[in-house]
Enzyme design. Structure first.
Site, PDB file in Angstrom:
ATOM      1  CE  LYS A  82      29.198 -43.722 -65.792  1.00 19.82           C
ATOM      2  NZ  LYS A  82      29.043 -42.323 -66.231  1.00 19.82           N
TER       3      LYS A  82
ATOM      4  CG  ASP B 184      30.008 -42.197 -69.650  1.00 21.63           C
ATOM      5  OD1 ASP B 184      29.795 -42.228 -70.876  1.00 21.63           O
ATOM      6  OD2 ASP B 184      29.102 -42.108 -68.800  1.00 21.63           O
TER       7      ASP B 184
ATOM      8  CE  LYS C 130      26.396 -41.115 -71.777  1.00 21.81           C
ATOM      9  NZ  LYS C 130      26.940 -41.041 -70.427  1.00 21.81           N
TER      10      LYS C 130
ATOM     11  CG  HIS D 254      26.965 -36.923 -80.987  1.00 20.72           C
ATOM     12  ND1 HIS D 254      25.649 -37.040 -80.607  1.00 20.72           N
ATOM     13  CD2 HIS D 254      26.969 -37.038 -82.342  1.00 20.72           C
ATOM     14  CE1 HIS D 254      24.892 -37.206 -81.680  1.00 20.72           C
ATOM     15  NE2 HIS D 254      25.666 -37.185 -82.748  1.00 20.72           N
ATOM     16  CG  ASP D 255      32.062 -32.516 -83.298  1.00 16.09           C
ATOM     17  OD1 ASP D 255      31.833 -32.210 -84.490  1.00 16.09           O
ATOM     18  OD2 ASP D 255      32.308 -31.666 -82.423  1.00 16.09           O
TER      19      ASP D 255
ATOM     20  CG  ASN E  67      39.295 -34.578 -88.912  1.00 10.89           C
ATOM     21  OD1 ASN E  67      40.225 -35.374 -88.977  1.00 10.89           O
ATOM     22  ND2 ASN E  67      39.469 -33.268 -88.738  1.00 10.89           N
TER      23      ASN E  67
ATOM     24  CB  THR F 142      19.144 -45.820 -69.062  1.00 10.54           C
ATOM     25  OG1 THR F 142      20.115 -45.007 -68.405  1.00 10.54           O
ATOM     26  CG2 THR F 142      19.816 -47.028 -69.644  1.00 10.54           C
TER      27      THR F 142
ATOM     28  CD  GLN G  55      19.514 -44.137 -65.030  1.00 13.79           C
ATOM     29  OE1 GLN G  55      18.958 -44.087 -66.136  1.00 13.79           O
ATOM     30  NE2 GLN G  55      20.818 -44.036 -64.888  1.00 13.79           N
TER      31      GLN G  55
ATOM     32  NE  ARG H 261      21.697 -41.041 -59.474  1.00 17.43           N
ATOM     33  CZ  ARG H 261      20.722 -40.624 -60.295  1.00 17.43           C
ATOM     34  NH1 ARG H 261      20.030 -39.547 -59.979  1.00 17.43           N
ATOM     35  NH2 ARG H 261      20.460 -41.277 -61.411  1.00 17.43           N
TER      36      ARG H 261
HETATM   37  O1  C5P Z   1      23.418 -42.948 -60.321  1.00 19.18           O
HETATM   38  P1  C5P Z   1      23.136 -43.869 -61.460  1.00 19.18           P
HETATM   39  O2  C5P Z   1      23.332 -45.333 -61.113  1.00 19.18           O
HETATM   40  O3  C5P Z   1      21.817 -43.592 -62.126  1.00 19.18           O
HETATM   41  O4  C5P Z   1      24.298 -43.514 -62.529  1.00 19.18           O
HETATM   42  C1  C5P Z   1      24.292 -44.066 -63.816  1.00 19.18           C
HETATM   43  C2  C5P Z   1      25.503 -43.589 -64.534  1.00 19.18           C
HETATM   44  O5  C5P Z   1      25.468 -44.123 -65.851  1.00 19.18           O
HETATM   45  C3  C5P Z   1      25.583 -42.062 -64.700  1.00 19.18           C
HETATM   46  O6  C5P Z   1      26.957 -41.741 -64.686  1.00 19.18           O
HETATM   47  C4  C5P Z   1      25.013 -41.816 -66.083  1.00 19.18           C
HETATM   48  O7  C5P Z   1      25.586 -40.686 -66.695  1.00 19.18           O
HETATM   49  C5  C5P Z   1      25.460 -43.072 -66.824  1.00 19.18           C
HETATM   50  N1  C5P Z   1      24.693 -43.436 -67.995  1.00 19.18           N
HETATM   51  C6  C5P Z   1      23.340 -43.663 -67.972  1.00 19.18           C
HETATM   52  N2  C5P Z   1      22.673 -44.014 -69.122  1.00 19.18           N
HETATM   53  C7  C5P Z   1      23.352 -44.157 -70.257  1.00 19.18           C
HETATM   54  C8  C5P Z   1      24.732 -43.939 -70.291  1.00 19.18           C
HETATM   55  C9  C5P Z   1      25.376 -43.583 -69.129  1.00 19.18           C
HETATM   56  O8  C5P Z   1      22.726 -43.573 -66.917  1.00 19.18           O
HETATM   57  N3  C5P Z   1      22.719 -44.572 -71.342  1.00 19.18           N
END
Ligand code: C5P
Length: 229
Positions: free
Chosen positions: A32, A59, A61, A63-64, A67, A117, A188, A209
């Site tokens: 990713k 990734d 994301k 958001h706009d 168009n 998350t 998280q 991580r």
């Molecule tokens: O380090 P970690 O495992 O927490 O990384 C999670 C990855 O998933 C990060 O790149 C974060 O931006 C992404 N992510 C997330 N939650 C979401 C969408 C993407 O943690 N809903």
């Protein structure tokens, strides 16, 4: 089994991202690339990492308005190789998601971000969402994404059961917030182990991580893949 592990190369540094990609690629099915990397390095940086040969989840994301998102995605599809998966925020609404899907067709899997998350119920209430829980919001947004033609969603491990119950099996679930049992949760909030997320129906496990922050990222990725069998 095919490898559902998608390592999040969460760094703005091209050399570091490429070294990580080289180290972990035998043990992951996808990588990713996020906004911190893409904003710093653009298409050239992306293509350097993508040249390692592992499919990319880009990734960003988006958001706009419909168009702008459609045109943004059209620009992203000029990348070579094109990403395997990219995404928009479901809260951009039905019309935006439909315009996005119309712009990309089947050239890339287009998924929607439901509820991040890192957000708790209190967080989403403070942000002005109504008094429903995160899981109700996530399911509602997943249904909206499906009706707009998206290929799947990003969702928390805790939202998987409801999404699997209410949406067809082919609807892709890409799941961050994954933590091996012995790993730190960090920022998280709604987490699961790799195996329990897979058993709950996750198609892709996004793991940052616990792999990238390990002393030996290749060993950490291999250990996570082994824990799934
Ligand atoms: O380090 P970690 O495992 O927490 O990384 C999670 C990855 O998933 C990060 O790149 C974060 O931006 C992404 N992510 C997330 N939650 C979401 C969408 C993407 O943690 N809903």
């Amino acid at each position: 089994m095919t490898n559902p592990v998608c390592v999040a190369l969460d760094t703005p540094d091209v050399a570091k991202a490429r070294a990580l990609a080289r180290a972990v690629k035998p043990h992951v099915g996808m990588m990713k690339i996020g906004m911190e990397f893409f904003y710093a390095n653009g298409a050239a940086g992306y293509e350097t990492v993508a040249a390692e040969g592992v499919p990319i989840f880009l990734d960003l994301k988006l958001h706009d308005i419909p168009n702008t998102v459609a045109q943004g995605l059209t620009s992203l599809l000029k990348l070579a190789p094109a990403p395997a998966i990219t995404n928009v925020h479901c809260s951009g609404g039905f019309d935006m998601m439909k315009a996005a899907k119309d712009a990309v067709g089947n050239r890339v899997k287009l998924i929607g971000v439901t509820i991040l998350t890192s957000l708790s119920n209190e967080n989403i209430w403070a942000a002005g969402f109504d008094a429903r829980q995160t899981d109700e919001h996530a399911l509602n947004l997943a249904k909206l994404a499906h009706s707009a033609g998206l290929d799947g969603v990003v969702c928390s491990p805790h939202d998987l059961a409801a999404i699997r119950q209410h949406l067809p099996r082919g609807f892709l679930t890409v799941v961050p917030g994954i933590r091996p049992a012995d790993a730190a949760v960090q920022d998280q909030k709604r987490v699961a182990t790799p195996k329990s997320a897979l058993e709950a129906g996750a198609d892709v496990l996004v793991i940052g991580r616990p792999i990238t922050g390990a002393a030996d990222p290749a060993k950490a990725a291999a250990g996570i893949f082994a824990s799934l069998k």
